[in-house]
Design a protein around this motif. Structure first.
Motif, short mmCIF file in Angstrom:
data_model
loop_
_atom_site.label_atom_id
_atom_site.label_comp_id
_atom_site.label_asym_id
_atom_site.label_seq_id
_atom_site.Cartn_x
_atom_site.Cartn_y
_atom_site.Cartn_z
N GLU A 65 0.84 -1.19 0.00
CA GLU A 65 0.00 0.00 0.00
C GLU A 65 0.87 1.24 0.00
OE1 GLU A 65 -3.86 -0.31 2.45
OE2 GLU A 65 -2.46 -1.62 3.52
N GLU A 68 -3.40 6.05 -0.92
CA GLU A 68 -4.66 5.66 -1.56
C GLU A 68 -4.45 4.78 -2.79
OE1 GLU A 68 -7.69 6.24 -0.24
OE2 GLU A 68 -6.41 6.91 1.42
N HIS A 90 -9.00 -4.06 -2.27
CA HIS A 90 -8.99 -2.70 -2.80
C HIS A 90 -9.04 -2.62 -4.33
CE1 HIS A 90 -8.22 -1.16 1.18
NE2 HIS A 90 -7.13 -1.89 1.30
N LYS A 174 -7.00 2.70 -5.00
CA LYS A 174 -7.91 1.85 -4.24
C LYS A 174 -9.35 2.18 -4.60
CE LYS A 174 -4.89 1.41 -0.19
NZ LYS A 174 -4.76 1.73 1.27
#
Length: 287
Positions: A65, A68, A90, A174
């Motif tokens: 990650e 976003e 996601h 995401k």
């Protein structure tokens, strides 16, 4: 058939790979999972003087990650993309579409970056990258640059990568289901392992009963993957199956599908309309 003779190199870092590509220029090809390049070599449709195998570069694998976005290493296999919990949470459209790629043997060897860099409009994942508004990061002698998916696919089997650049990662925004986003990938093919005659990647957002936003990626409807922008606009406000069906009639606008043994352009246009309707109805649960 036996491939033509070539030199083989296996770099251990991105920098080393980029130097090899820069030294060889247009006479080099990158070997990722090999599911696209090896058939081209065996059919003598590609004649590289150097094959650069990037399979041993650890930084090109994995999912993480970054705020976003998800960052997926270019050498992450289809199998790992499907199983990764971050991707499933996601970027569910990517996981679902990847699960339809070829067969388990190919999915265990083939890679996300290799599929996108190959830039085959009949491949499933380029259209998904467009629907997800993904970005592709390339490393070259001058450093790294980020290329939006809408600019990455230039023509049939041609990407925006320069001969001395290596695709290193894919950045996928995401898509939180809590914001009303749903998805579905629908494709029509003759046998399970074959290329899609037409595919549709649908990413749809609903607020209450109606569709507020839709992104529709089309597989095998031109020399590059495409967004069905006319259908996307027509889907805004659709709140029942009839409205979705009417909006899907615009799915083939602006496309230039080819003619081959699998079907005529008119047949592919028909499939684009039908599959768009199916994909959106399935994604939204209206069907």
């Amino acid at each position: 058939m036996i491939p033509p003779a070539f030199e083989y190199a296996r770099p251990m870092s991105v920098d080393q790979a980029v130097r090899m590509l820069a030294d060889a220029g247009e006479d080099a090809k990158v070997l990722a999972g090999g599911q696209s390049l090896l058939p081209l070599l065996r059919l003598r449709l590609a004649f590289p003087e150097l094959v650069v195998d990037v399979g041993r570069i650890p930084e090109l694998r994995g999912v993480r990650e970054d705020g976003e976005a998800l960052v997926i290493g270019a050498m992450t296999t289809h199998h790992d993309v499907i199983r990764d919990p971050l991707v499933r949470r996601h970027a569910g459209l990517l996981a679902e579409a990847t699960a339809t790629v070829a067969d388990p043997a190919v999915r265990h060897r083939g890679t996300l970056g290799g599929s996108l860099a190959h830039a085959d409009p009949a491949g499933d994942l380029p259209a998904v990258a467009l629907a997800l508004d993904a970005e592709l990061v390339a490393a070259g002698p001058g450093g790294r640059r980020t290329i939006p998916a809408r600019e990455f696919f230039v023509d049939y089997l041609q990407s925006a990568l320069s001969p001395d650049e290596l695709l290193v990662e894919v950045r996928v925004p995401k898509v939180p289901e809590t914001d009303g986003w749903t998805f579905h990938y629908e494709k029509f093919h003759q046998v399970a392992q074959s290329w899609a005659i037409v595919g549709v990647a649908a990413l749809v957002r609903r607020d209450g009963g109606g569709i507020t936003e839709a992104r529709i990626g089309l597989t095998n409807m031109g020399s590059t993957p495409l967004r069905a922008t006319a259908a996307e606009e027509a889907l805004a406000g659709a709140d029942d199956p009839g409205a979705v069906a009417r909006a899907a009639e615009a799915a083939a606008e602006g496309t230039q599908p080819s003619q081959d043994l699998s079907g005529s352009p008119e047949y592919r246009e028909h499939l684009a309309r039908v599959l768009t309707e199916r994909a959106v109805l399935t994604a939204t649960g209206m069907g």
